[in-house]
Design an enzyme around this catalytic site. Sequence first.
Site, PDB file in Angstrom:
ATOM      1  N   ARG A  70       0.842  -1.193   0.000  1.00  8.16           N
ATOM      2  CA  ARG A  70       0.000   0.000   0.000  1.00  8.16           C
ATOM      3  C   ARG A  70       0.882   1.248   0.000  1.00  8.16           C
ATOM      4  O   ARG A  70       1.989   1.242   0.519  1.00  8.16           O
ATOM      5  CB  ARG A  70      -0.891   0.027   1.250  1.00  8.16           C
ATOM      6  CG  ARG A  70      -2.079  -0.928   1.175  1.00  8.16           C
ATOM      7  CD  ARG A  70      -2.962  -0.818   2.399  1.00  8.16           C
ATOM      8  NE  ARG A  70      -2.296  -1.286   3.594  1.00  8.16           N
ATOM      9  CZ  ARG A  70      -1.732  -0.530   4.514  1.00  8.16           C
ATOM     10  NH1 ARG A  70      -1.777   0.797   4.416  1.00  8.16           N
ATOM     11  NH2 ARG A  70      -1.138  -1.051   5.557  1.00  8.16           N
ATOM     12  N   TYR A 199      -1.432  -3.577  -7.139  1.00  5.89           N
ATOM     13  CA  TYR A 199      -1.123  -4.341  -5.941  1.00  5.89           C
ATOM     14  C   TYR A 199      -2.230  -4.293  -4.888  1.00  5.89           C
ATOM     15  O   TYR A 199      -2.676  -3.216  -4.472  1.00  5.89           O
ATOM     16  CB  TYR A 199       0.174  -3.844  -5.269  1.00  5.89           C
ATOM     17  CG  TYR A 199       0.469  -4.715  -4.093  1.00  5.89           C
ATOM     18  CD1 TYR A 199       1.097  -5.940  -4.279  1.00  5.89           C
ATOM     19  CD2 TYR A 199       0.008  -4.397  -2.823  1.00  5.89           C
ATOM     20  CE1 TYR A 199       1.278  -6.806  -3.221  1.00  5.89           C
ATOM     21  CE2 TYR A 199       0.193  -5.261  -1.768  1.00  5.89           C
ATOM     22  CZ  TYR A 199       0.824  -6.464  -1.975  1.00  5.89           C
ATOM     23  OH  TYR A 199       0.984  -7.327  -0.939  1.00  5.89           O
ATOM     24  N   LYS A 208      -9.562  -2.476   1.682  1.00  4.42           N
ATOM     25  CA  LYS A 208      -9.283  -1.331   2.534  1.00  4.42           C
ATOM     26  C   LYS A 208     -10.052  -0.084   2.082  1.00  4.42           C
ATOM     27  O   LYS A 208     -10.541   0.691   2.894  1.00  4.42           O
ATOM     28  CB  LYS A 208      -7.774  -1.051   2.575  1.00  4.42           C
ATOM     29  CG  LYS A 208      -6.959  -2.180   3.235  1.00  4.42           C
ATOM     30  CD  LYS A 208      -7.550  -2.546   4.523  1.00  4.42           C
ATOM     31  CE  LYS A 208      -7.016  -3.633   5.398  1.00  4.42           C
ATOM     32  NZ  LYS A 208      -5.773  -4.219   5.417  1.00  4.42           N
ATOM     33  N   HIS A 228     -10.575  -2.486  11.498  1.00  3.15           N
ATOM     34  CA  HIS A 228      -9.474  -3.328  11.000  1.00  3.15           C
ATOM     35  C   HIS A 228      -9.260  -4.467  12.006  1.00  3.15           C
ATOM     36  O   HIS A 228      -8.259  -4.483  12.727  1.00  3.15           O
ATOM     37  CB  HIS A 228      -8.219  -2.462  10.863  1.00  3.15           C
ATOM     38  CG  HIS A 228      -7.099  -3.077  10.085  1.00  3.15           C
ATOM     39  ND1 HIS A 228      -5.803  -2.610  10.140  1.00  3.15           N
ATOM     40  CD2 HIS A 228      -7.066  -4.115   9.212  1.00  3.15           C
ATOM     41  CE1 HIS A 228      -5.023  -3.332   9.347  1.00  3.15           C
ATOM     42  NE2 HIS A 228      -5.771  -4.252   8.780  1.00  3.15           N
ATOM     43  N   SER A 250      -1.319  -3.572  10.318  1.00  6.48           N
ATOM     44  CA  SER A 250      -0.955  -4.480   9.237  1.00  6.48           C
ATOM     45  C   SER A 250       0.303  -5.271   9.590  1.00  6.48           C
ATOM     46  O   SER A 250       1.255  -4.716  10.127  1.00  6.48           O
ATOM     47  CB  SER A 250      -0.713  -3.679   7.962  1.00  6.48           C
ATOM     48  OG  SER A 250      -1.882  -2.947   7.648  1.00  6.48           O
ATOM     49  N   CYS A 252       0.771  -7.462  11.862  1.00  4.22           N
ATOM     50  CA  CYS A 252       1.026  -7.610  13.299  1.00  4.22           C
ATOM     51  C   CYS A 252       0.289  -8.805  13.903  1.00  4.22           C
ATOM     52  O   CYS A 252       0.154  -8.895  15.119  1.00  4.22           O
ATOM     53  CB  CYS A 252       0.666  -6.339  14.037  1.00  4.22           C
ATOM     54  SG  CYS A 252       1.810  -4.987  13.685  1.00  4.22           S
ATOM     55  N   ASP A 279      -9.288  -9.830   8.948  1.00  3.54           N
ATOM     56  CA  ASP A 279      -8.778  -8.491   8.644  1.00  3.54           C
ATOM     57  C   ASP A 279      -9.784  -7.365   8.911  1.00  3.54           C
ATOM     58  O   ASP A 279      -9.392  -6.300   9.340  1.00  3.54           O
ATOM     59  CB  ASP A 279      -8.320  -8.429   7.186  1.00  3.54           C
ATOM     60  CG  ASP A 279      -7.381  -7.261   6.893  1.00  3.54           C
ATOM     61  OD1 ASP A 279      -6.400  -7.092   7.655  1.00  3.54           O
ATOM     62  OD2 ASP A 279      -7.633  -6.515   5.939  1.00  3.54           O
ATOM     63  N   ARG A 373       2.034 -12.160  -0.667  1.00 10.15           N
ATOM     64  CA  ARG A 373       0.719 -12.513  -0.123  1.00 10.15           C
ATOM     65  C   ARG A 373       0.117 -13.719  -0.822  1.00 10.15           C
ATOM     66  O   ARG A 373       0.477 -14.052  -1.950  1.00 10.15           O
ATOM     67  CB  ARG A 373      -0.238 -11.326  -0.296  1.00 10.15           C
ATOM     68  CG  ARG A 373       0.209 -10.041   0.387  1.00 10.15           C
ATOM     69  CD  ARG A 373      -0.590  -9.750   1.605  1.00 10.15           C
ATOM     70  NE  ARG A 373      -0.011  -8.668   2.419  1.00 10.15           N
ATOM     71  CZ  ARG A 373      -0.535  -8.280   3.576  1.00 10.15           C
ATOM     72  NH1 ARG A 373      -1.629  -8.844   4.036  1.00 10.15           N
ATOM     73  NH2 ARG A 373       0.034  -7.325   4.271  1.00 10.15           N
TER      74      ARG A 373
HETATM   75  P1  GTP Z   1      -2.286  -7.785   7.403  1.00 10.11           P
HETATM   76  O1  GTP Z   1      -2.803  -8.819   6.482  1.00 10.11           O
HETATM   77  O2  GTP Z   1      -1.233  -6.925   6.794  1.00 10.11           O
HETATM   78  O3  GTP Z   1      -3.369  -6.941   7.996  1.00 10.11           O
HETATM   79  O4  GTP Z   1      -1.460  -8.563   8.582  1.00 10.11           O
HETATM   80  P2  GTP Z   1      -1.942  -9.413   9.844  1.00 10.11           P
HETATM   81  O5  GTP Z   1      -2.241  -8.484  10.979  1.00 10.11           O
HETATM   82  O6  GTP Z   1      -3.004 -10.355   9.447  1.00 10.11           O
HETATM   83  O7  GTP Z   1      -0.596 -10.198  10.252  1.00 10.11           O
HETATM   84  P3  GTP Z   1      -0.215 -11.745  10.097  1.00 10.11           P
HETATM   85  O8  GTP Z   1      -1.065 -12.628  10.952  1.00 10.11           O
HETATM   86  O9  GTP Z   1      -0.158 -12.069   8.658  1.00 10.11           O
HETATM   87  O10 GTP Z   1       1.255 -11.748  10.708  1.00 10.11           O
HETATM   88  C1  GTP Z   1       2.273 -10.923  10.219  1.00 10.11           C
HETATM   89  C2  GTP Z   1       3.606 -11.391  10.689  1.00 10.11           C
HETATM   90  O11 GTP Z   1       3.648 -11.447  12.124  1.00 10.11           O
HETATM   91  C3  GTP Z   1       3.945 -12.800  10.203  1.00 10.11           C
HETATM   92  O12 GTP Z   1       5.282 -12.819   9.774  1.00 10.11           O
HETATM   93  C4  GTP Z   1       3.761 -13.667  11.428  1.00 10.11           C
HETATM   94  O13 GTP Z   1       4.585 -14.787  11.410  1.00 10.11           O
HETATM   95  C5  GTP Z   1       4.084 -12.719  12.585  1.00 10.11           C
HETATM   96  N1  GTP Z   1       3.313 -13.084  13.805  1.00 10.11           N
HETATM   97  C6  GTP Z   1       1.987 -13.317  13.898  1.00 10.11           C
HETATM   98  N2  GTP Z   1       1.627 -13.679  15.156  1.00 10.11           N
HETATM   99  C7  GTP Z   1       2.750 -13.647  15.896  1.00 10.11           C
HETATM  100  C8  GTP Z   1       3.030 -13.912  17.277  1.00 10.11           C
HETATM  101  O14 GTP Z   1       2.158 -14.239  18.082  1.00 10.11           O
HETATM  102  N3  GTP Z   1       4.323 -13.765  17.674  1.00 10.11           N
HETATM  103  C9  GTP Z   1       5.312 -13.393  16.809  1.00 10.11           C
HETATM  104  N4  GTP Z   1       6.545 -13.275  17.288  1.00 10.11           N
HETATM  105  N5  GTP Z   1       5.088 -13.154  15.493  1.00 10.11           N
HETATM  106  C10 GTP Z   1       3.829 -13.265  15.036  1.00 10.11           C
HETATM  107  C1  SPV Z   2      -2.952  -4.544   5.252  1.00 12.31           C
HETATM  108  O1  SPV Z   2      -1.972  -3.918   4.834  1.00 12.31           O
HETATM  109  O2  SPV Z   2      -3.480  -4.290   6.361  1.00 12.31           O
HETATM  110  C2  SPV Z   2      -3.507  -5.659   4.465  1.00 12.31           C
HETATM  111  C3  SPV Z   2      -2.995  -5.864   3.110  1.00 12.31           C
HETATM  112  O3  SPV Z   2      -4.396  -6.343   4.926  1.00 12.31           O
HETATM  113  S1  SPV Z   2      -3.677  -4.755   1.958  1.00 12.31           S
HETATM  114  O4  SPV Z   2      -4.834  -5.401   1.345  1.00 12.31           O
HETATM  115  O5  SPV Z   2      -2.650  -4.515   0.931  1.00 12.31           O
HETATM  116  O6  SPV Z   2      -4.080  -3.560   2.613  1.00 12.31           O
HETATM  117 MN    MN Z   3      -4.896  -5.763   7.100  1.00 13.98          MN
END
Ligand code: GTP
Ligand code: SPV
Ligand code: MN
Length: 590
Positions: A70, A199, A208, A228, A250, A252, A279, A373
């Site tokens: 983004r 993208y 979003k 979110h 994002s 996290c 999400d 992704r």
């Molecule tokens: P968006 O799709 O961007 O909104 O991201 P998200 O909030 O869904 O994050 P996602 O679950 O994909 O995790 C992002 C990164 O954080 C990955 O590399 C995970 O491996 C890492 N991660 C997720 N949960 C944990 C956790 O409990 N501990 C640690 N250390 N890392 C984590």
């Molecule tokens: C985020 O960045 O929080 C996502 C991926 O979930 S995107 O769809 O690119 O915003």
């Molecule tokens: Mn997201």
Amino acid sequence: MLTTNKNVLKWVQEMVDLCKPEKVVWIDGSEEQLNELRKKAVDSKELIELNQQKLKGCYLHRTKQNDVARVEDKTFICTKNKKDAGPTNNWCDPEEMYEKLRKLFDGVMKNRTMYIIPYSMGPIGSHMSKVGIEITDSIYVVLNMNIMTRMGKDAFLNLKEDSNDFVRGLHSKADIDPDNRYIVHFPEDNTIWSINSAYGGNVLLGKKCFALRIASYQGKNEGWMAEHMLILGIEDPQGDVKYIAAAFPSACGKTNLAMLIPPEIYKKEGYKVWTVGDDIAWIKIGEDGRFYAINPENGFFGVAPGTNEKSNFNALESTKKDTIFTNVAHDLKDNTVWWEGLNENPPENAVDWKGNPWNGKESSEKGAHPNSRFTAPARNCPSISKEFNNKNGVPLSAIIFGGRRAKTTPLVYESFSWQHGVFIGATMASETTAAATGKVGVIRRDPMAMLPFCGYNMGDYFKHWIEMGEKSKEKAPKIFNVNWFRTDENGKFIWPGYGDNMRVLMWILKRCNGEVDAEKTSIGFVPKTKDLNLNGLNLNEETLKEILSIDKSLWEKEAEEIEEFFKKFEGTLPEELKQELNNLKERLKS
Ligand code: GTP
Ligand code: SPV
Ligand code: MN
């Protein structure tokens, strides 16, 4: 044409006149039409067909190297009055912006096909759902929207005759020119225009752009919330399910938490975790005063790196069929995909996300982009909730905020009240990630994980939160904060995270049921160490104490920074939040 709605037809004609495509195709959502598009995309090399034995219905796509996340600095909220976009959004006068973009869109689809995608955010027929139409010149967008939304002619079933209540999305990849890339929202016109990107969040306009930026604005005006947030259910051995929503910025951990696999200690007792969303949550107050949430999406656009059998089994399973991978490495040995953290065995004969030959055993370069992704259908997920399509949503017991904080924020704490919980959400901070362009690892305030996604003045948004709590007549969910990312002196994460986060969720539910008491601290209620189940974990009580600890001097600094941050919102910051800041300062003194 899939509809006789005059407003739709009029708007589509205007967009055709503007973009001047060679051909116009209405997307009805049929497999026949989708297959034709898949074939076309493979022929033009927009997609690579993967091993159909191992990854049935799966494809790989590579974006341009300048177009991998983004672009927050190119994202605009255009309202008549600048004040209505607020201090956290880029703003431009709508007329000025339309004029500038009309020039870019004028004739942009010459020699191209225009696809018209009707879609529903939320289950068809739900009073919580909304209709969008995205016009695009990208087959990649059509195929992703097919996974991420309820796409096709049925979407129009939700649009009452000649209703004007649909979101108008116009997208063109144009020349993928980063200097002329714009992601623009006109909340007052229900309109989104996006150009020069191909993208994810920049172009899948249902996600979003609509489901957060436009929807948050609609929600403020119509009395609901677009957040979110992931949504998950925890089923106890008696079969009773409690639902929790959580807002993390994002990358996290939302997808991971939403699909978590309970540790052995809970599994053997019969606990189960169900995924409703990973999400976005749309939340309405029900007649009983409780908060009800739906996931408006129909699939997952998840971060690939770090996803593996151990960290997120359910996500990995979800990607084994009918999935589109973006910017991961291509293993030529068996025509499959690979990314950092999938396993310890990178392919030797591969192509990296940039399209260059890549030997994972020797190269120091990454095979997959950190923000690569997968787009996977929700129905593939082994933990998908049976309430996934529930038209009324699921009732929330708790709302959790969280982010990446190496220090300061403890593993978990509970707010004293709804108002205090809103303060916690409004002041949360997190380290930036690869999900957006710009520096990674910089701490920034990201209220409710909505900083890049709030479609109006964030001061008014805070007020809306406070009012929603008041409206719920004491039935609002309890608000908590978590931090899985505290590090030790070597920069290593102390808390094991992932599935073990369930231990924290269980404490949260116990607090919701009034089953355990807690330590009252200056920032909120913190668990007594004995109430967090560490059975089967290689983590002693001392270490737990350490990650539950609150360092007063860090929090005094935090309070100062919050005060500084609040100055941004002069004129719209609710009095209640100023009062909460004062309360925090007072508590820190005593
Ligand atoms: P968006 O799709 O961007 O909104 O991201 P998200 O909030 O869904 O994050 P996602 O679950 O994909 O995790 C992002 C990164 O954080 C990955 O590399 C995970 O491996 C890492 N991660 C997720 N949960 C944990 C956790 O409990 N501990 C640690 N250390 N890392 C984590
Ligand atoms: C985020 O960045 O929080 C996502 C991926 O979930 S995107 O769809 O690119 O915003
Ligand atoms: Mn997201």
